[in-house]
Design an enzyme around this catalytic site. Sequence first.
Site, PDB file in Angstrom:
ATOM      1  N   TYR A   1      -0.756   8.213  -2.915  1.00  0.00           N
ATOM      2  CA  TYR A   1      -0.826   7.982  -4.305  1.00  0.00           C
ATOM      3  C   TYR A   1      -2.009   8.869  -5.061  1.00  0.00           C
ATOM      4  O   TYR A   1      -1.838   8.769  -6.352  1.00  0.00           O
ATOM      5  CB  TYR A   1      -0.900   6.485  -4.443  1.00  0.00           C
ATOM      6  CG  TYR A   1       0.285   5.726  -4.105  1.00  0.00           C
ATOM      7  CD1 TYR A   1       1.464   6.297  -3.950  1.00  0.00           C
ATOM      8  CD2 TYR A   1       0.292   4.168  -4.521  1.00  0.00           C
ATOM      9  CE1 TYR A   1       2.650   5.648  -3.603  1.00  0.00           C
ATOM     10  CE2 TYR A   1       1.482   3.603  -4.363  1.00  0.00           C
ATOM     11  CZ  TYR A   1       2.656   4.288  -3.974  1.00  0.00           C
ATOM     12  OH  TYR A   1       3.632   3.362  -3.724  1.00  0.00           O
ATOM     13  N   GLY A   2      -3.054   8.754  -4.192  1.00  0.00           N
ATOM     14  CA  GLY A   2      -4.119   9.344  -4.905  1.00  0.00           C
ATOM     15  C   GLY A   2      -4.010  10.497  -6.066  1.00  0.00           C
ATOM     16  O   GLY A   2      -4.704  10.399  -7.159  1.00  0.00           O
TER      17      GLY A   2
ATOM     18  N   GLU B   1      -3.411   9.270   7.979  1.00  0.00           N
ATOM     19  CA  GLU B   1      -1.697   8.899   8.265  1.00  0.00           C
ATOM     20  C   GLU B   1      -1.172   9.903   9.297  1.00  0.00           C
ATOM     21  O   GLU B   1       0.068   9.569  10.122  1.00  0.00           O
ATOM     22  CB  GLU B   1      -1.056   9.435   6.738  1.00  0.00           C
ATOM     23  CG  GLU B   1      -1.418   8.221   5.786  1.00  0.00           C
ATOM     24  CD  GLU B   1      -0.457   6.949   6.025  1.00  0.00           C
ATOM     25  OE1 GLU B   1       0.702   7.165   6.535  1.00  0.00           O
ATOM     26  OE2 GLU B   1      -0.648   6.158   5.298  1.00  0.00           O
TER      27      GLU B   1
ATOM     28  N   CYS C   1      -4.429  -1.365  -1.976  1.00  0.00           N
ATOM     29  CA  CYS C   1      -4.170  -0.036  -2.223  1.00  0.00           C
ATOM     30  C   CYS C   1      -5.397   0.211  -3.639  1.00  0.00           C
ATOM     31  O   CYS C   1      -5.084  -0.388  -4.771  1.00  0.00           O
ATOM     32  CB  CYS C   1      -3.077   0.470  -2.637  1.00  0.00           C
ATOM     33  SG  CYS C   1      -3.110   2.171  -2.854  1.00  0.00           S
ATOM     34  N   ASN C   2      -6.553   0.953  -3.239  1.00  0.00           N
ATOM     35  CA  ASN C   2      -7.289   0.966  -4.461  1.00  0.00           C
ATOM     36  C   ASN C   2      -6.800   1.923  -5.444  1.00  0.00           C
ATOM     37  O   ASN C   2      -6.987   1.759  -6.753  1.00  0.00           O
ATOM     38  CB  ASN C   2      -8.754   1.898  -3.871  1.00  0.00           C
ATOM     39  CG  ASN C   2      -9.498   1.030  -3.133  1.00  0.00           C
ATOM     40  OD1 ASN C   2     -10.249   0.283  -3.537  1.00  0.00           O
ATOM     41  ND2 ASN C   2      -9.181   0.826  -1.723  1.00  0.00           N
TER      42      ASN C   2
ATOM     43  N   CYS D   1     -11.048   3.159  -0.685  1.00  0.00           N
ATOM     44  CA  CYS D   1      -9.552   3.149  -0.218  1.00  0.00           C
ATOM     45  C   CYS D   1      -9.385   2.526   1.078  1.00  0.00           C
ATOM     46  O   CYS D   1     -10.213   2.599   2.157  1.00  0.00           O
ATOM     47  CB  CYS D   1      -9.392   4.962   0.050  1.00  0.00           C
ATOM     48  SG  CYS D   1      -7.796   5.413   0.686  1.00  0.00           S
ATOM     49  N   THR D   2      -8.182   1.790   1.114  1.00  0.00           N
ATOM     50  CA  THR D   2      -7.889   1.016   2.436  1.00  0.00           C
ATOM     51  C   THR D   2      -7.841   1.998   3.670  1.00  0.00           C
ATOM     52  O   THR D   2      -7.585   1.238   4.609  1.00  0.00           O
ATOM     53  CB  THR D   2      -6.794  -0.042   2.125  1.00  0.00           C
ATOM     54  OG1 THR D   2      -5.761   0.699   1.292  1.00  0.00           O
ATOM     55  CG2 THR D   2      -7.288  -1.106   1.192  1.00  0.00           C
ATOM     56  N   HIS D   3      -7.382   2.878   3.485  1.00  0.00           N
ATOM     57  CA  HIS D   3      -7.138   3.946   4.609  1.00  0.00           C
ATOM     58  C   HIS D   3      -8.627   4.338   5.334  1.00  0.00           C
ATOM     59  O   HIS D   3      -8.576   4.506   6.598  1.00  0.00           O
ATOM     60  CB  HIS D   3      -6.657   5.121   4.366  1.00  0.00           C
ATOM     61  CG  HIS D   3      -5.042   5.223   3.973  1.00  0.00           C
ATOM     62  ND1 HIS D   3      -4.543   4.579   2.909  1.00  0.00           N
ATOM     63  CD2 HIS D   3      -4.078   5.804   4.742  1.00  0.00           C
ATOM     64  CE1 HIS D   3      -3.392   4.803   3.081  1.00  0.00           C
ATOM     65  NE2 HIS D   3      -2.834   5.435   4.286  1.00  0.00           N
TER      66      HIS D   3
ATOM     67  N   ASP E   1       0.913  -1.341  -0.237  1.00  0.00           N
ATOM     68  CA  ASP E   1       0.030  -0.274   0.081  1.00  0.00           C
ATOM     69  C   ASP E   1       0.769   1.127  -0.072  1.00  0.00           C
ATOM     70  O   ASP E   1       2.125   1.123   0.354  1.00  0.00           O
ATOM     71  CB  ASP E   1      -0.849   0.122   1.133  1.00  0.00           C
ATOM     72  CG  ASP E   1      -1.934   1.335   1.326  1.00  0.00           C
ATOM     73  OD1 ASP E   1      -2.526   1.666   0.082  1.00  0.00           O
ATOM     74  OD2 ASP E   1      -1.945   1.923   2.232  1.00  0.00           O
ATOM     75  N   SER E   2       0.356   2.478  -0.007  1.00  0.00           N
ATOM     76  CA  SER E   2       0.977   3.685  -0.214  1.00  0.00           C
ATOM     77  C   SER E   2       1.343   3.869   1.291  1.00  0.00           C
ATOM     78  O   SER E   2       2.308   4.798   1.672  1.00  0.00           O
ATOM     79  CB  SER E   2       0.436   4.995  -0.789  1.00  0.00           C
ATOM     80  OG  SER E   2      -0.961   4.938  -0.129  1.00  0.00           O
TER      81      SER E   2
END
Length: 278
Positions: A51-52, A161, A82-83, A193-195, A19-20
């Site tokens: 990354y978005g 984050e 990571c989407n 989004c995995t976040h 993932d980012s």
Amino acid sequence: MALTKEQLVNAHRAIGVIDSGVGGLTVVKEISRNLPHESIIYFGDTARMPYGPRSYQEVRGFVFQMIEFLRHQEIKMLVVACNSATAAGLSYYQEACDLPVLGVIEPGVRAALSHSSSGHIGVIGTTGTINSSEYEKALRRQNGDLHIASKACPLFVLLVENNLVETPEARQVAHEYLDPLVRENIDALILGCTHYPLMSELIKEVVGPSVKLINSAKEIAAEIGGILKRDKTANPLSYEKPRYRFFVSGNPSSFEEVGSKLLSRKIKAYQVTLPSTS
Ligand code: DGL
């Protein structure tokens, strides 16, 4: 049937997850719950997140570097948790690797379709994921009559984050992004989004109890289990304690803090410098 020596060596390898940043840990959590004997090697490209907002080509370049790193650690499968990276080109990674490579979009779509009864589905994600329309396309492939409302929520990743989810500013941002989706009468909201599962309490509060939040991590963990079984690559040494190793490209401290909280155990991450792609 007994495994050959070669199959046994492969089955004993770890699942690679990328993932980012910390978001992919929401997928790690579900893998550890569903497949407790599997070891995991994780790479979070924290030095270059988010990354978005980046171009798909740039994101693919970063992903290939993480793949290269993980291949040297001998993994048996790769999960692009990571989407934004999945939307930037899952098929490129699949073509380049001789391992099963899984993305997060299709599992999220399946989960949303099974939970929505009205067919009004919301999708939130990074700018890259929403602009790619990959969710919308995947949903429409299954059902052309859906009402889909999408919204890019670029600030959410930064809130997660930087550990700022529990602030009044985060609540205000969440209302700005999500109120228009609620007005579309959605009954399921894909956390694309995995976040975002890391701020699901706030999202839930803002969208209200009639909207089911869809976290694709559970669905992915089930899919991984199915592939390991099909390919006979599940770790047969169930008495062994699995090994989890975490690598990041930036400073490990905030990753360790958020990750330890999420996984309910103290984690240690090692910093690895990835070369510049330009
Ligand atoms: N967690 C990521 C995703 O699922 C990426 C967030 C970002 O780096 O912008 O899209």
